[in-house]
Design a protein around this motif. Structure first.
Motif, mmCIF file in Angstrom:
data_model
loop_
_atom_site.group_PDB
_atom_site.id
_atom_site.type_symbol
_atom_site.label_atom_id
_atom_site.label_comp_id
_atom_site.label_asym_id
_atom_site.label_seq_id
_atom_site.Cartn_x
_atom_site.Cartn_y
_atom_site.Cartn_z
ATOM 1 N N PHE A 47 7.964 3.874 -2.116
ATOM 2 C CA PHE A 47 6.603 3.391 -1.511
ATOM 3 C C PHE A 47 5.801 2.649 -2.409
ATOM 4 C CE2 PHE A 47 8.115 7.012 1.136
ATOM 5 C CZ PHE A 47 7.926 6.413 2.255
ATOM 6 N N TYR A 48 5.085 1.645 -2.144
ATOM 7 C CA TYR A 48 4.157 0.954 -3.033
ATOM 8 C C TYR A 48 2.787 1.127 -2.604
ATOM 9 C CZ TYR A 48 8.475 -0.875 -4.798
ATOM 10 O OH TYR A 48 9.719 -0.734 -5.499
ATOM 11 N N VAL A 84 1.635 -4.229 -4.111
ATOM 12 C CA VAL A 84 1.784 -5.186 -2.775
ATOM 13 C C VAL A 84 1.187 -6.508 -3.051
ATOM 14 C CG1 VAL A 84 2.017 -5.588 -0.429
ATOM 15 C CG2 VAL A 84 2.590 -3.212 -1.296
ATOM 16 N N ARG A 85 -0.016 -6.466 -3.311
ATOM 17 C CA ARG A 85 -0.865 -7.662 -3.766
ATOM 18 C C ARG A 85 -0.227 -8.473 -4.815
ATOM 19 N NH1 ARG A 85 -5.074 -4.134 -2.933
ATOM 20 N NH2 ARG A 85 -5.806 -4.571 -5.258
ATOM 21 N N GLN A 97 1.033 -5.532 11.854
ATOM 22 C CA GLN A 97 2.355 -4.644 11.457
ATOM 23 C C GLN A 97 3.486 -5.471 10.940
ATOM 24 O OE1 GLN A 97 3.265 -2.740 15.312
ATOM 25 N NE2 GLN A 97 1.866 -1.190 14.805
ATOM 26 N N ILE A 98 3.060 -6.556 10.138
ATOM 27 C CA ILE A 98 3.981 -7.457 9.347
ATOM 28 C C ILE A 98 4.573 -6.563 8.474
ATOM 29 C CG2 ILE A 98 4.233 -9.293 7.832
ATOM 30 C CD1 ILE A 98 2.012 -10.606 9.434
ATOM 31 N N LEU A 99 4.050 -5.559 7.639
ATOM 32 C CA LEU A 99 4.188 -4.595 6.724
ATOM 33 C C LEU A 99 4.265 -3.286 7.457
ATOM 34 C CD1 LEU A 99 2.967 -5.849 3.427
ATOM 35 C CD2 LEU A 99 5.266 -6.088 4.035
ATOM 36 N N GLN A 100 5.177 -2.181 7.110
ATOM 37 C CA GLN A 100 4.951 -1.058 7.698
ATOM 38 C C GLN A 100 4.503 0.088 6.464
ATOM 39 O OE1 GLN A 100 5.769 -0.258 10.916
ATOM 40 N NE2 GLN A 100 6.047 -2.544 10.789
ATOM 41 N N ALA A 101 3.691 0.760 6.804
ATOM 42 C CA ALA A 101 2.919 1.719 5.881
ATOM 43 C C ALA A 101 2.699 3.034 6.297
ATOM 44 C CB ALA A 101 1.477 0.986 5.430
ATOM 45 N N ILE A 102 2.553 4.067 5.370
ATOM 46 C CA ILE A 102 2.353 5.448 5.934
ATOM 47 C C ILE A 102 0.923 5.886 5.284
ATOM 48 C CG2 ILE A 102 4.515 6.058 6.290
ATOM 49 C CD1 ILE A 102 4.715 7.366 3.894
ATOM 50 N N THR A 160 6.279 0.652 2.720
ATOM 51 C CA THR A 160 7.581 1.089 2.600
ATOM 52 C C THR A 160 8.350 -0.129 1.901
ATOM 53 O OG1 THR A 160 8.207 0.207 4.754
ATOM 54 C CG2 THR A 160 7.382 2.327 4.543
ATOM 55 N N ARG A 161 9.201 0.435 1.038
ATOM 56 C CA ARG A 161 10.113 -0.586 0.225
ATOM 57 C C ARG A 161 10.888 -1.466 1.091
ATOM 58 N NH1 ARG A 161 15.089 -1.752 -1.268
ATOM 59 N NH2 ARG A 161 15.504 -2.274 -3.615
ATOM 60 N N ALA A 162 11.285 -0.749 2.333
ATOM 61 C CA ALA A 162 12.157 -1.654 3.201
ATOM 62 C C ALA A 162 11.337 -2.757 3.770
ATOM 63 C CB ALA A 162 12.580 -0.534 4.312
ATOM 64 N N SER A 163 10.267 -2.461 4.262
ATOM 65 C CA SER A 163 9.470 -3.783 4.769
ATOM 66 C C SER A 163 8.752 -4.739 3.826
ATOM 67 C CB SER A 163 8.109 -3.177 5.229
ATOM 68 O OG SER A 163 7.145 -2.584 4.454
ATOM 69 N N LEU A 164 8.804 -4.239 2.587
ATOM 70 C CA LEU A 164 8.542 -5.234 1.357
ATOM 71 C C LEU A 164 9.842 -6.069 1.114
ATOM 72 C CD1 LEU A 164 6.419 -3.250 -1.331
ATOM 73 C CD2 LEU A 164 5.749 -4.769 0.585
ATOM 74 N N LYS A 165 10.899 -5.398 1.158
ATOM 75 C CA LYS A 165 12.211 -6.212 0.941
ATOM 76 C C LYS A 165 12.588 -7.155 1.879
ATOM 77 C CE LYS A 165 16.937 -5.676 -0.260
ATOM 78 N NZ LYS A 165 18.212 -4.927 -0.696
ATOM 79 N N GLU A 166 12.325 -6.591 3.153
ATOM 80 C CA GLU A 166 12.576 -7.403 4.355
ATOM 81 C C GLU A 166 11.640 -8.811 4.486
ATOM 82 O OE1 GLU A 166 12.112 -7.342 9.427
ATOM 83 O OE2 GLU A 166 12.384 -5.489 8.087
ATOM 84 N N LEU A 167 10.339 -8.530 4.115
ATOM 85 C CA LEU A 167 9.262 -9.818 4.212
ATOM 86 C C LEU A 167 9.659 -10.636 2.869
ATOM 87 C CD1 LEU A 167 6.939 -11.120 5.160
ATOM 88 C CD2 LEU A 167 5.575 -9.652 3.891
#
Length: 68
Positions: free
Chosen positions: A17-18, A23-24, A41-46, A55-62
């Motif tokens: 997680f970041y 992220v910026r 919801q371009i990026l997923q966050a908790i 989440t790392r997964a959403s950052l990597k995907e983007l």
């Protein structure tokens, strides 16, 4: 460029997680842009203790979508 290469070039550790500031920095975006990405919801966050963690997964995907 691969996500891991981006992290290495910015000296940001690879983790699950970041925080928003990281992220910026990774994407070179403003707070407003990040807020819009989260809202749309371009990026997923908790939320952890009231703060967003992306989440790392959403950052990597983007990141990899942008490379194509």
């Amino acid at each position: 460029m691969q996500f891991e290469e981006v992290l290495a070039s910015l000296a940001i550790p690879d983790k699950p997680f970041y925080r928003p500031g990281e992220v910026r920095r990774i994407f070179g975006i403003t707070r407003l842009t990040l807020s819009k990405w989260l809202e749309n919801q371009i990026l997923q966050a908790i939320a952890i203790r009231g703060q967003h963690h992306i989440t790392r997964a959403s950052l990597k995907e983007l990141c990899e979508q942008g490379a194509n």
